[in-house]
Design an enzyme around this catalytic site. Structure first.
Site, short mmCIF file in Angstrom:
data_model
loop_
_atom_site.label_atom_id
_atom_site.label_comp_id
_atom_site.label_asym_id
_atom_site.label_seq_id
_atom_site.Cartn_x
_atom_site.Cartn_y
_atom_site.Cartn_z
CB ALA A 94 112.56 23.68 111.48
CE LYS A 95 110.89 22.13 119.20
NZ LYS A 95 111.54 23.44 119.06
NE ARG A 96 109.39 23.25 108.59
CZ ARG A 96 108.92 24.34 109.16
NH1 ARG A 96 108.23 24.29 110.25
NH2 ARG A 96 109.14 25.51 108.62
#
Length: 196
Positions: A94-96
């Site tokens: 998700a690379k949040r």
């Protein structure tokens, strides 16, 4: 927060031992690559069923699901549930990375609503932007450190700090310090084997 359960690390070790493999299968359902007449759900579950005896983890990329909003989110939730039924953990790509209540909301969405076992995070906004994820002690957060895309050099090779080390090395040292709960890992592209 959800009830504590078996940690990602423990689930991964069990799946790796059972399947005698460290294979993590990426699930990036690019619509242009799915055969005509096959639903995305059937395509993905077909991949999972075909690899469940050799995979130790699955990594759906949330960007492919978010583009379909409601239906896409339901699909990724169902996919995660189906993978869990096989006893294999899920790392949600998700690379949040955001601050305050936004980070809390993202962490809750990933770990409670979608029930992922692990997630990828961007460290660019600092440790406080990721702390809400770290607080889920039974889940693991993988911090982007040295990625394999060509543009990674634009930032990750910059020399920083007193040591004038590459930013990716600095991020790795920071992550080590943040790892007080033993639930942090790093995303490191295997395309740079000779680097520090």
């Amino acid at each position: 927060m959800s009830a504590v359960r078996t940690s990602f690390r423990t689930q991964l070790a069990a799946a790796a031992q059972q399947n005698r493999s460290l294979l993590c299968v990426g699930l990036d359902p690019d619509p242009t690559r799915i055969p005509d007449g096959v639903s995305t759900r059937d395509f993905l579950m077909g991949i999972v069923e075909a690899t469940a005896d050799i995979a130790s983890c699955y990594k759906p990329n949330l960007g492919f699901f978010e583009s379909e909003l409601g239906a896409g989110i339901e699909l990724v939730r169902d996919l995660i549930q189906g993978i869990h039924e096989l006893g294999i953990p899920v790392l949600l790509d998700a690379k949040r990375g955001d601050l305050g209540n936004t980070a809390i909301g993202y962490a809750k969405a990933v770990f409670e609503s979608l029930d992922a076992d692990a997630v990828t995070l961007s460290p660019y906004m600092g440790g406080d932007s990721m702390e809400p994820f770290f607080a889920y002690e039974d889940r693991t957060s993988f911090i982007l450190c040295r990625t394999s895309n060509p543009g990674a050099r634009d930032l990750q090779d910059l020399r920083v700090g007193e040591r004038q080390e590459p930013l990716y090395a600095y991020v790795a040292r920071l992550a080590n310090g943040w790892n007080t709960r033993g639930n942090i890992g790093l995303v490191v592209g295997a395309t740079y084997p000779d680097e520090e």
